[in-house]
Design an enzyme around this catalytic site. Structure first.
Site, mmCIF file in Angstrom:
data_model
loop_
_atom_site.group_PDB
_atom_site.id
_atom_site.type_symbol
_atom_site.label_atom_id
_atom_site.label_comp_id
_atom_site.label_asym_id
_atom_site.label_seq_id
_atom_site.Cartn_x
_atom_site.Cartn_y
_atom_site.Cartn_z
ATOM 1 C CB CYS A 166 35.211 52.241 54.294
ATOM 2 S SG CYS A 166 35.018 50.598 55.019
ATOM 3 C CG HIS A 306 34.527 52.925 48.247
ATOM 4 N ND1 HIS A 306 35.433 53.213 49.239
ATOM 5 C CD2 HIS A 306 33.695 51.977 48.763
ATOM 6 C CE1 HIS A 306 35.157 52.481 50.322
ATOM 7 N NE2 HIS A 306 34.116 51.713 50.046
ATOM 8 C CD GLU A 317 32.891 53.974 43.368
ATOM 9 O OE1 GLU A 317 33.639 54.982 43.437
ATOM 10 O OE2 GLU A 317 33.221 52.859 43.837
ATOM 11 C CE LYS A 338 38.745 50.790 49.156
ATOM 12 N NZ LYS A 338 38.439 52.048 48.437
ATOM 13 C CG HIS A 343 38.201 48.159 51.829
ATOM 14 N ND1 HIS A 343 38.579 49.464 52.078
ATOM 15 C CD2 HIS A 343 36.851 48.129 51.998
ATOM 16 C CE1 HIS A 343 37.504 50.171 52.392
ATOM 17 N NE2 HIS A 343 36.452 49.390 52.353
ATOM 18 C CG PHE A 402 30.070 48.850 56.703
ATOM 19 C CD1 PHE A 402 29.805 48.650 55.362
ATOM 20 C CD2 PHE A 402 30.648 47.811 57.418
ATOM 21 C CE1 PHE A 402 30.104 47.451 54.733
ATOM 22 C CE2 PHE A 402 30.953 46.596 56.802
ATOM 23 C CZ PHE A 402 30.682 46.415 55.469
#
Length: 414
Positions: A166, A306, A317, A338, A343, A402
């Site tokens: 991502c 994010h 975050e 998002k 996403h 990831f």
């Protein structure tokens, strides 16, 4: 080349393919109005899945690609090329007038041509190896986006693909900016593309227990920082920007949305899917981006988070912002778009860099939709449910992937 010798980089063109549409102005207006692009999946029968919705680009037909050429591209590469053509048009660029060796493309994708992979594997199992297509490899490879963009425009400068889950698009944008800063190129087409909303893609993310299961209410399923968040929404699309050396852009009278100022990256080095719970890697990437930009945390007006709507990610975050910003953490506006787009995995950093540039250009921050009850550990100013007018001089866009990849980009008003 030292910092004071680095060339300036600006954003002169924007293009995207999203579940909300393809027109940048129209989708921007939808985001400000808190409109969601998340809905029931239509491209395949998802009735047997525990998750039956996503950010699907409904009834997609390539707009900028000849039919014959489109057949040789996986859906993710179609998205990338479509968005790139729109971005080049938006920048009013004519590559026939440019030095082709000084123009390049770096496009990120976390997964690449998974639809082609599925189709080819099915053919292998049903009809044997003799029936496999010679186009299978060039369709499924992760660099099909960047490669086909360079072929389409006949550009011969830096060209590669980034695959860091991502964080892919954000890495691509940072690398493309550096190609210009350090004099390897004058113009770069960059961003990310993803089309993993397929039977196998959806099944894999369901198995990972990463997705929201709010089938009864898809439009409210993505709820970053909310106490009722239960996972992210799998989406598809592309976000592509034109980066250009400042003097080059000025000389041709280009419209400039924002300036690219900083790029920071790090790794958590702790777990393949879970973030560092204390947000140390994310905070380091943000700090590195600000140092690269020559700014302090107190200078930041807006962070496009994010913010995926996962229990662990949003809390981590938030801690990262507090770790770096200290008391200023409560003064900075933070939002996760998002909440409306879902996403887009490796494309998300491209979409969100465009959103961040628009926030700077137009002095308006898109909201975090569906944020009705912030969870206890998420107590920052997330601009809930309503867009906000604000003169954004300096903004940051975060992308975490990831593998423990963390990327932060800093953009500023020109």
């Amino acid at each position: 080349m030292h910092n004071n010798q680095r060339r300036r980089v600006v954003i002169t063109g924007l293009g995207w393919v999203t579940s909300l549409g393809h027109d940048v102005k129209q989708v921007w207006a939808d985001l400000l109005a808190c409109k969601s692009g998340v809905h029931a999946i239509e491209r395949f029968d998802a009735s047997a899945y525990p998750v039956r919705f996503g950010g699907e680009v409904l009834n997609y037909q390539p707009r900028n690609i000849e039919k014959r050429d489109a057949k040789r591209l996986d859906r993710f590469a179609q998205f990338a090329l479509d968005a790139a053509v729109d971005a080049v048009k938006d920048a009013d660029l004519d590559f026939a007038k440019e030095n082709s060796w000084r123009c390049g493309s770096i496009i990120g994708s976390g997964i690449g041509g998974i639809e082609e992979f599925e189709y080819g594997h099915r053919k292998l199992m049903e009809k044997g190896p003799d029936r496999l297509s010679p186009f299978m490899v060039p369709k499924l490879m992760c660099n099909a986006g960047s490669g086909n963009i360079s072929i389409h425009f006949g550009i011969q400068g830096p060209n590669n693909a980034v695959a860091s889950a991502c964080a892919s698009a954000a890495h691509a944008i940072g690398d493309a900016a550096n190609a210009i800063r350090y004099n390897a190129a004058d113009v770069m087409i960059t961003g990310g593309s993803e089309a993993a909303l397929t039977p196998l893609g959806l099944g894999c993310f369901v198995a990972l227990k990463a997705l929201s299961r709010r089938n009864d209410d898809p439009t409210h399923a993505s709820r970053p920082f909310d106490k009722d968040r239960d996972g992210f929404i799998l989406s598809e699309g592309a976000g592509v920007l034109i980066l250009e050396e400042y003097e080059h852009a000025k000389a041709r009278g280009a419209n400039i949305y924002a300036e690219f100022l900083g790029y920071g990256q790090s790794a958590d080095g702790s777990h393949i899917t879970a973030p560092d719970e204390q947000g140390r890697g994310a905070a380091y990437a943000m700090q590195a981006a600000l140092e690269d930009a020559g700014h302090d945390p107190a200078d930041v007006d807006y962070i496009n988070a994010h913010g995926t709507s996962t229990p662990l990610g949003d809390a981590a975050e938030t801690r990262a912002v507090k770790r770096l910003f200290n008391d200023d953490a409560y003064k900075v506006a933070v939002s996760s778009t998002k909440s409306m787009t879902g996403h887009l995995l490796g494309a998300s950093g491209g979409i969100e860099a465009i959103i961040t540039a628009k926030a700077i250009e137009l002095g308006c921050i898109p909201p975090t939709a569906n944020l009705d009850n912030p969870s206890e550990e998420c107590d920052l100013d997330y601009v809930p449910n309503e867009a906000r007018q604000l003169d954004v001089k300096l903004a940051m866009s975060n992308s975490f992937g990831f593998g423990g990849h963390n990327v932060s980009l800093v953009l500023g008003k020109i």
